[in-house]
Design an enzyme around this catalytic site. Structure first.
Site, mmCIF file in Angstrom:
data_model
loop_
_atom_site.group_PDB
_atom_site.id
_atom_site.type_symbol
_atom_site.label_atom_id
_atom_site.label_comp_id
_atom_site.label_asym_id
_atom_site.label_seq_id
_atom_site.Cartn_x
_atom_site.Cartn_y
_atom_site.Cartn_z
ATOM 1 N N HIS A 409 26.443 -34.041 -45.413
ATOM 2 C CA HIS A 409 26.786 -33.485 -44.106
ATOM 3 C C HIS A 409 28.209 -32.938 -44.067
ATOM 4 C CE1 HIS A 409 23.588 -36.435 -42.336
ATOM 5 N NE2 HIS A 409 23.048 -35.418 -42.976
ATOM 6 N N CYS A 417 38.872 -21.736 -41.352
ATOM 7 C CA CYS A 417 38.966 -20.893 -40.157
ATOM 8 C C CYS A 417 37.610 -20.264 -39.890
ATOM 9 C CB CYS A 417 40.025 -19.814 -40.362
ATOM 10 S SG CYS A 417 40.084 -18.593 -39.023
ATOM 11 N N CYS A 444 45.181 -15.821 -39.007
ATOM 12 C CA CYS A 444 44.662 -15.167 -37.803
ATOM 13 C C CYS A 444 45.712 -15.162 -36.695
ATOM 14 C CB CYS A 444 43.385 -15.861 -37.327
ATOM 15 S SG CYS A 444 41.951 -15.539 -38.372
ATOM 16 N N ASN A 552 21.547 -53.437 -46.442
ATOM 17 C CA ASN A 552 21.771 -52.947 -45.085
ATOM 18 C C ASN A 552 21.841 -54.117 -44.110
ATOM 19 O OD1 ASN A 552 22.128 -50.635 -43.402
ATOM 20 N ND2 ASN A 552 20.058 -50.892 -42.617
#
Length: 655
Positions: A409, A417, A444, A552
């Protein structure tokens, strides 16, 4: 073709493997089907509270192309005669084709293996969606005819009419080719799964569920139905069998026991059968915690799949728990908390994301004992790859090499940017994130200042329609507003390289997983509930004979792990390291504090469930801390009671 109310089970399996490889035309003639139809006259069978029943004597076994939309008993008899004639013809054809099929067998098997590896017809593509509940995917879909579609799993095809989507749609398939994060797509899918995994009901013990599932997987759908459904099957029988397979229907029907309910529950049973056939079966030779320890010690290509649970000990919140990140941002008033990671929302108003981004910002160069455990696997040349769902980039702080890490992810490691693509080290924008400010691109910003110096009046403007990148202002607006220059709200904004909803997954994920599923010899799933694609579907892509171990805090019921080691991730990792000896000591300063100075005196193991192979790893230190905290709270409550006030009144606020 089947009638609108018919559910058709097609058994395309056979004793000879070659028969499964025939072309579509021959296959449609050789398939055997079993048609489920409510008994039109329930009074002819046993009366069960005047409910409709399903008479299995009405189930016909005929070639698929002989099934008509009328389904009368006369037609069934005719179909039986046609079946006998066609079976004789098939036997003659099979004898003639036997030699040719034997010659082609090797080539076909190679193609099948390649298809499974590449995620084509037999196995799912890694890009395919899983439902939002994290349930494993049943299968791909292949058209049978103009009015029907089938779902193929392990040689058994279940066919439904296209105009009845409740069963087919429950697979949550999405045929799009995009790589957007599937979790959000599934949450918005109207065709949600009609089943949920649930081992909590008292009537059916897990051992019976396992026994029922095992019989289905070993003997196929037809024999399974003959064994577990009575001759005249009622709704009660069907519901019981759904429960016995380990599922509970998500929605309850309100129409009583009429014909519509019968057909609906048949579809749900079909769906349950498909799901069971897609679930991995536990290995019989890996059943104990000692088996798990030996596997970790002896395996050479370990795939580690990690989630937020490995970082919570450092104060980084998980996302979906009652005290997780999504619960913490309810005050934003979003229809769905996940919208903070929506790309369109970010482009329209980056202030929303940067108002809460500090809450998930990784700590400075620290990592947990569990991260050290993964590093230790790497140092022992046992780590094939670490697939992480986490965006905190703590793996790099622990010393896990870039080539051994897939950040599924994205992460805070870098930032880019959104206008010009200029990339920087992620830590450069951390000060702005901590101050809840928007970081801007220096390049920018130069462009923007250059335009301003030309004497043009500037005004920030937010629009719903996304502007094109590399376009500093809208020419049309400039003309319409008599020379005024309007900069988009997100012009020149720096964004952490986290994968937002609406962005493609990292390219290295696809490349690595297609390589690793052929090399892995052990899978460790750590600190994740496996509810978010694409990581949730990895365990379903691994060959069934490869061992899978869960580390877990809570069990995962929709996957079949060979052994589950439950507890806090740091405690479980420390227990494993302590049991395997000094050469496995974790390179972390908290290791000895967790396990205890005297050979793991703080850690203990308890068998919770022998059928599910679940073990609890507990830490006396944590237990003492919890007990002290409870005693402290109890003392405070007693003081409140003595003062004559209820606990929720102590702050001056009424409940």
């Amino acid at each position: 073709m089947p009638g609108d109310n018919d559910i058709v089970l097609v058994d395309s399996s056979s004793d000879n493997e070659e028969e499964r490889e025939e072309d579509d035309d021959d296959e449609s003639q050789h398939r055997e089907i079993k048609k489920f139809k409510p008994n039109p006259n329930p009074s002819q069978t046993r009366d069960m509270n005047e409910s409709h029943v399903i008479n299995k004597s009405n189930f016909s076994t005929v070639p698929f192309n002989a099934v008509s939309s009328s389904s009368s008993s006369d037609n069934d008899q005719d179909n039986d005669e046609e079946e006998e004639e066609e079976e004789e013809e098939e036997e003659e054809e099979e004898e003639e084709e036997e030699e040719e099929e034997e010659e082609e067998e090797e080539e076909e098997e190679e193609e099948e293996e390649e298809s499974e590896i590449n995620g084509n017809q037999i196995s799912l593509s890694i890009d395919d969606e899983y439902d939002s509940e994290g349930l494993t995917k049943e299968s791909s879909r292949t058209p049978i005819g103009s009015n029907t579609s089938d779902i193929i799993i392990n040689g058994v095809t279940i066919i439904t009419n296209n105009n009845d989507s409740s069963l087919v749609a429950s697979s949550s398939d999405d045929d799009d080719d995009d790589d957007d994060d599937d979790d959000k797509d599934d949450d918005n899918d109207d065709d949600a799964s009609d089943l949920e995994s649930d081992f909590a009901f008292e009537e059916i013990p897990p051992s019976l569920i396992m026994e029922t599932r095992k019989y289905l997987k070993q003997n196929g759908t037809m024999k399974f139905l003959e064994k577990y459904l009575p001759t005249a099957a009622s709704i009660e029988n069907i519901i019981k069998l759904i429960l016995q397979l380990g599922f509970v229907p998500k929605r309850k029907l309100n129409n009583g026991l009429d014909e519509n309910d019968i057909m609906e529950y048949i579809k749900i049973l079909n769906h349950a059968i498909i799901k069971v056939k897609s679930i991995r079966e536990r290995r019989e030779d890996i059943t104990t915690i000692n088996d798990a320890l030996k596997l970790i010690e002896n395996s050479k290509n370990i795939m580690v799949i990690t989630g937020a649970g490995i970082s919570t000990s450092l104060g980084i919140p998980d996302f979906r728990s009652s005290q997780g990140f999504y619960s913490m941002i309810q005050h934003l008033g979003l229809s769905d908390p996940q919208e903070v990671f929506d790309l369109d929302l970010f482009l329209n108003d980056p202030n929303i994301f940067y108002s809460i981004a500090h809450m998930i910002l990784p700590p400075n160069h620290i990592y947990s004992p569990l991260h050290s455990f993964i590093k230790l696997l790497q140092d022992k040349n046992k780590l094939l790859r670490n697939y992480t769902q986490n965006i905190d980039n703590l793996e790099s702080y622990a010393g896990i090499h870039k080539e051994n890490l897939i950040q599924c992810h994205g992460s805070f490691a870098t930032a880019s940017c959104i206008t010009c693509g200029y990339k920087v080290d992620g830590e450069i924008i951390f000060p702005e994130i901590k101050n809840k400010e928007i970081p801007y691109c220096p390049k920018c910003n130069e462009v923007k200042q250059s335009i301003l110096k030309k004497g043009k009046k500037t005004k920030s403007k937010s629009k719903k329609k996304k502007k094109k990148k590399n376009k500093p202002y809208d020419d049309d607006d400039e003309e319409e507003e008599e020379g005024e220059t309007y900069f988009h709200e997100s012009f020149g904004v720096m964004k952490p390289d986290i994968t937002f909803f609406g962005e493609q997954l990292p390219e290295n994920f696809k490349i690595a997983i297609n390589q690793d599923i052929n090399k892995v010899d052990l899978v460790l799933v750590i600190g994740t509930s496996l509810k978010v694609a694409p990581v949730a579907d990895i365990v379903g892509k691994i060959p069934e004979h490869i061992p899978q171990i869960l580390l877990n805090k809570d069990p995962i019921n929709h996957c079949q792990f060979d052994v589950s080691l439950l507890g806090y991730c740091d405690d479980v990792a420390s227990y494993i390291a302590n049991e395997l000896g000094e050469s496995w000591d974790l390179p972390h300063p908290d290791y000895n504090k967790i396990r205890g100075e005297k050979n793991g005196e703080n850690l203990s193991v308890q068998l919770l469930d022998s059928t599910l192979r679940e073990y609890l790893i507990s830490n006396k230190k944590n237990d003492l801390s919890s007990e002290q905290e409870q005693n402290k709270m109890g003392e405070e409550n007693r003081k409140v009671e003595e003062s004559g006030r209820r606990p929720n009144e102590s702050g001056g606020k009424s409940g």
